[in-house]
Design a protein around this motif. Structure first.
Motif, PDB file in Angstrom:
ATOM      1  N   ALA A 156       0.858  -1.244   0.017  1.00  0.00           N
ATOM      2  CA  ALA A 156       0.019  -0.083   0.011  1.00  0.00           C
ATOM      3  C   ALA A 156       0.726   1.295   0.114  1.00  0.00           C
ATOM      4  O   ALA A 156       0.654   2.301  -0.732  1.00  0.00           O
ATOM      5  CB  ALA A 156      -1.035   0.039   1.287  1.00  0.00           C
ATOM      6  N   GLU A 157       1.856   1.243   0.740  1.00  0.00           N
ATOM      7  CA  GLU A 157       2.852   2.431   0.682  1.00  0.00           C
ATOM      8  C   GLU A 157       3.490   2.619  -0.556  1.00  0.00           C
ATOM      9  O   GLU A 157       3.745   3.778  -0.836  1.00  0.00           O
ATOM     10  CB  GLU A 157       3.863   2.332   2.136  1.00  0.00           C
ATOM     11  CG  GLU A 157       4.920   3.315   2.118  1.00  0.00           C
ATOM     12  CD  GLU A 157       4.373   4.596   2.262  1.00  0.00           C
ATOM     13  OE1 GLU A 157       5.143   5.779   1.962  1.00  0.00           O
ATOM     14  OE2 GLU A 157       3.160   4.960   2.721  1.00  0.00           O
ATOM     15  N   THR A 158       3.769   1.559  -1.140  1.00  0.00           N
ATOM     16  CA  THR A 158       4.597   1.516  -2.388  1.00  0.00           C
ATOM     17  C   THR A 158       3.515   2.114  -3.548  1.00  0.00           C
ATOM     18  O   THR A 158       3.926   2.968  -4.210  1.00  0.00           O
ATOM     19  CB  THR A 158       4.878  -0.002  -2.876  1.00  0.00           C
ATOM     20  OG1 THR A 158       5.783  -0.470  -1.794  1.00  0.00           O
ATOM     21  CG2 THR A 158       5.545  -0.007  -3.994  1.00  0.00           C
ATOM     22  N   ALA A 159       2.389   1.633  -3.428  1.00  0.00           N
ATOM     23  CA  ALA A 159       1.322   2.132  -4.330  1.00  0.00           C
ATOM     24  C   ALA A 159       0.925   3.795  -3.972  1.00  0.00           C
ATOM     25  O   ALA A 159       0.841   4.423  -5.019  1.00  0.00           O
ATOM     26  CB  ALA A 159      -0.168   1.418  -3.994  1.00  0.00           C
ATOM     27  N   ARG A 160       1.147   4.199  -2.934  1.00  0.00           N
ATOM     28  CA  ARG A 160       1.344   5.762  -2.502  1.00  0.00           C
ATOM     29  C   ARG A 160       2.246   6.312  -3.104  1.00  0.00           C
ATOM     30  O   ARG A 160       1.939   7.558  -3.708  1.00  0.00           O
ATOM     31  CB  ARG A 160       1.249   5.891  -1.074  1.00  0.00           C
ATOM     32  CG  ARG A 160       0.992   7.217  -0.794  1.00  0.00           C
ATOM     33  CD  ARG A 160       0.585   7.560   0.637  1.00  0.00           C
ATOM     34  NE  ARG A 160       1.929   7.238   1.664  1.00  0.00           N
ATOM     35  CZ  ARG A 160       2.470   8.374   1.952  1.00  0.00           C
ATOM     36  NH1 ARG A 160       2.182   9.684   1.813  1.00  0.00           N
ATOM     37  NH2 ARG A 160       3.589   8.228   2.907  1.00  0.00           N
ATOM     38  N   ASN A 161       3.564   5.839  -3.393  1.00  0.00           N
ATOM     39  CA  ASN A 161       4.581   6.376  -3.750  1.00  0.00           C
ATOM     40  C   ASN A 161       4.480   6.179  -5.438  1.00  0.00           C
ATOM     41  O   ASN A 161       4.881   7.454  -5.943  1.00  0.00           O
ATOM     42  CB  ASN A 161       5.947   5.864  -3.184  1.00  0.00           C
ATOM     43  CG  ASN A 161       6.477   6.369  -2.100  1.00  0.00           C
ATOM     44  OD1 ASN A 161       7.079   7.342  -1.743  1.00  0.00           O
ATOM     45  ND2 ASN A 161       5.882   5.543  -0.749  1.00  0.00           N
ATOM     46  N   TYR A 162       4.118   5.142  -5.987  1.00  0.00           N
ATOM     47  CA  TYR A 162       3.978   5.092  -7.172  1.00  0.00           C
ATOM     48  C   TYR A 162       2.912   6.042  -7.788  1.00  0.00           C
ATOM     49  O   TYR A 162       3.046   6.788  -8.591  1.00  0.00           O
ATOM     50  CB  TYR A 162       3.235   3.921  -7.685  1.00  0.00           C
ATOM     51  CG  TYR A 162       4.234   2.654  -7.884  1.00  0.00           C
ATOM     52  CD1 TYR A 162       5.523   2.313  -7.193  1.00  0.00           C
ATOM     53  CD2 TYR A 162       4.246   1.784  -8.882  1.00  0.00           C
ATOM     54  CE1 TYR A 162       6.137   1.474  -7.336  1.00  0.00           C
ATOM     55  CE2 TYR A 162       5.183   0.573  -9.045  1.00  0.00           C
ATOM     56  CZ  TYR A 162       5.909   0.501  -8.544  1.00  0.00           C
ATOM     57  OH  TYR A 162       6.871  -0.510  -8.771  1.00  0.00           O
ATOM     58  N   LYS A 163       1.675   6.277  -7.043  1.00  0.00           N
ATOM     59  CA  LYS A 163       0.842   7.246  -7.376  1.00  0.00           C
ATOM     60  C   LYS A 163       1.361   8.564  -7.196  1.00  0.00           C
ATOM     61  O   LYS A 163       1.130   9.495  -8.220  1.00  0.00           O
ATOM     62  CB  LYS A 163      -0.375   7.403  -6.124  1.00  0.00           C
ATOM     63  CG  LYS A 163      -1.524   8.302  -6.171  1.00  0.00           C
ATOM     64  CD  LYS A 163      -2.455   8.028  -5.184  1.00  0.00           C
ATOM     65  CE  LYS A 163      -3.533   9.158  -5.275  1.00  0.00           C
ATOM     66  NZ  LYS A 163      -3.108  10.355  -4.594  1.00  0.00           N
ATOM     67  N   ASN A 164       2.389   9.040  -6.471  1.00  0.00           N
ATOM     68  CA  ASN A 164       2.797  10.192  -6.376  1.00  0.00           C
ATOM     69  C   ASN A 164       3.544  10.546  -7.734  1.00  0.00           C
ATOM     70  O   ASN A 164       3.500  11.784  -8.277  1.00  0.00           O
ATOM     71  CB  ASN A 164       3.543  10.748  -4.996  1.00  0.00           C
ATOM     72  CG  ASN A 164       2.842  10.656  -3.918  1.00  0.00           C
ATOM     73  OD1 ASN A 164       1.684  10.932  -3.980  1.00  0.00           O
ATOM     74  ND2 ASN A 164       3.459  10.528  -2.739  1.00  0.00           N
ATOM     75  N   TRP A 165       4.328   9.651  -8.050  1.00  0.00           N
ATOM     76  CA  TRP A 165       5.287   9.836  -9.142  1.00  0.00           C
ATOM     77  C   TRP A 165       4.465   9.833 -10.423  1.00  0.00           C
ATOM     78  O   TRP A 165       4.805  10.584 -11.598  1.00  0.00           O
ATOM     79  CB  TRP A 165       6.283   8.978  -9.192  1.00  0.00           C
ATOM     80  CG  TRP A 165       7.371   9.049  -8.293  1.00  0.00           C
ATOM     81  CD1 TRP A 165       7.765   8.410  -6.775  1.00  0.00           C
ATOM     82  CD2 TRP A 165       8.374  10.055  -8.383  1.00  0.00           C
ATOM     83  NE1 TRP A 165       8.797   9.166  -6.191  1.00  0.00           N
ATOM     84  CE2 TRP A 165       9.166  10.290  -7.105  1.00  0.00           C
ATOM     85  CE3 TRP A 165       8.700  11.100  -9.428  1.00  0.00           C
ATOM     86  CZ2 TRP A 165      10.502  10.894  -7.003  1.00  0.00           C
ATOM     87  CZ3 TRP A 165       9.795  12.186  -9.180  1.00  0.00           C
ATOM     88  CH2 TRP A 165      10.639  11.832  -8.017  1.00  0.00           C
ATOM     89  N   ILE A 166       3.590   9.066 -10.655  1.00  0.00           N
ATOM     90  CA  ILE A 166       2.632   8.818 -11.840  1.00  0.00           C
ATOM     91  C   ILE A 166       1.868  10.193 -11.823  1.00  0.00           C
ATOM     92  O   ILE A 166       1.600  10.843 -12.787  1.00  0.00           O
ATOM     93  CB  ILE A 166       1.223   7.858 -11.616  1.00  0.00           C
ATOM     94  CG1 ILE A 166       2.176   6.553 -11.672  1.00  0.00           C
ATOM     95  CG2 ILE A 166       0.330   7.887 -12.465  1.00  0.00           C
ATOM     96  CD1 ILE A 166       1.536   5.315 -11.531  1.00  0.00           C
TER      97      ILE A 166
END
Length: 361
Positions: free
Chosen positions: A68-78
């Motif tokens: 979930a934290e990884t998805a949050r970081n992916y989301k920020n960069w996306i």
């Protein structure tokens, strides 16, 4: 003016089979090619060629927090376009929550891309440049599966279907030299497209991150950053590492990095730590962060490229002790903790013989 990324306009075409998508749209069951959703346990590898976001909101648990934290970081960069182009940060990272990732280093310029595997492998290249440059491959589980520092073209195994590539370009010769090095990165090899953001409640993810970060503030903290899901030996430790410093590399002597955090420290006291030269292959740095693990406005770090050593070879780094204090970091009245980064860590640091976070006085 808010920070704006520079985006590399060289893009790979996205290959979509529309007639297959049309057929699948009529089916109610998930195809075998879809990304696993809430039924997928925490950190198991994820394979899909045409992932779709789940309809239901995924609950954050101890088992899936790292994803979930990884998805949050992916989301920020996306949000900055990194799923379509290689996004360059042309300056040192933003301060506070304007930063796309927690605990960003203050030593290098970032270039980031979210890419899709080809035949279960990830492709990228590192150009021949005259400054430090490394690429870290961060899986959908949050693992830095690979950390590469040598120039070349790479085709490396990947345990998930997508990865976030983090290029770190050194500023040891100044920002202009770092920017020129970034311009030499070839993005044509990168395979963009296909990533679908898992439907986590990201406000809930943030609450988990804040709670886990607070848990470590009363003691020095060292990161292990296992390279793959199979190498996790302590799930809670792994979650603490993602909360405090998502995207860090797994330590490898002479190649990759090792990270440690100090306890939370007050801004009203003059403090210092003295230690032997860590002898990192590339360089060592000490960076102060606020209680949420973000960089602070107007606060500079200290690293081995510019610190002043004593006559006996030891190094003292000071905190809030005035301009005349050796290697002083002024946190401008803000309480803080600091992170030590060893780029190309030495064996004596791995063995615990040097630990500046434990000798603060």
């Amino acid at each position: 003016m808010p920070w704006q990324p520079f985006q590399d306009k060289k893009q790979n075409p996205m290959k979509v089979s529309f007639f297959v998508a049309l057929i699948l749209a009529s089916l109610t069951a998930c195809s075998p090619q879809e990304s696993p959703t809430g039924a997928n346990p925490a950190d198991t590898p994820n394979r899909s060629s045409s992932p779709q976001a789940p309809a239901a909101t995924l609950t954050v648990t101890e088992q899936n927090y790292a994803r979930a934290e990884t998805a949050r970081n992916y989301k920020n960069w996306i949000g900055l376009g990194a799923d379509k182009e290689l996004v360059h940060m042309r300056d040192l990272p933003p301060r506070g929550r304007a930063a796309p990732t927690v605990q960003m280093n203050d030593d290098t310029l970032y270039s980031v891309a979210v890419v899709e595997a080809v035949d279960d492998k990830v492709q990228f290249s590192i150009p021949e440049v005259d400054v430090y440059m490394a690429v870290q491959v961060v899986t959908e589980g949050g693992h830095g599966q690979h950390y590469v520092v040598n120039a070349g073209v790479y085709d490396l195994p990947l345990e998930t279907n997508h990865a976030l590539l983090i290029y770190r370009t050194g500023t040891e010769k100044g920002l202009d030299a770092a920017r020129r090095a970034q311009d030499q990165i070839d993005s044509n090899i990168l395979n963009f497209g296909g990533y679908a953001l898992p439907n986590y409640d990201f406000e809930e993810v943030e609450k988990w991150t804040s709670r886990l970060t607070a848990e470590t503030q009363g003691r020095p903290f060292a990161y292990t950053f296992p390279r793959t899901s199979a190498e996790i030996t302590d799930l809670h430790q792994w979650n603490l590492e993602n909360a405090n410093g998502w995207g860090g590399s797994s330590p490898e002597v002479g190649v990759a990095n090792f990270y440690t955090n100090s306890v939370s420290l007050g801004a009203d006291d003059c403090l210092s730590t003295t230690f032997e030269d860590p002898e990192s292959t590339y360089f060592t740095s000490i960076t102060a962060y606020d209680k949420d693990r973000y960089l602070m406005e107007g606060v500079k770090n200290v690293n081995s490229q510019r610190w002043q050593a004593k006559d006996d070879g030891t190094i003292t780094v000071s905190f809030n002790c005035g301009e005349d204090a050796p290697n002083n970091i002024d946190t401008r009245g803000q309480d803080f903790s600091f992170t030590v980064r060893y780029y190309g860590v030495s064996q004596k640091v791995i063995d615990g013989d040097i630990a500046p976070e434990k000798t603060v006085r």
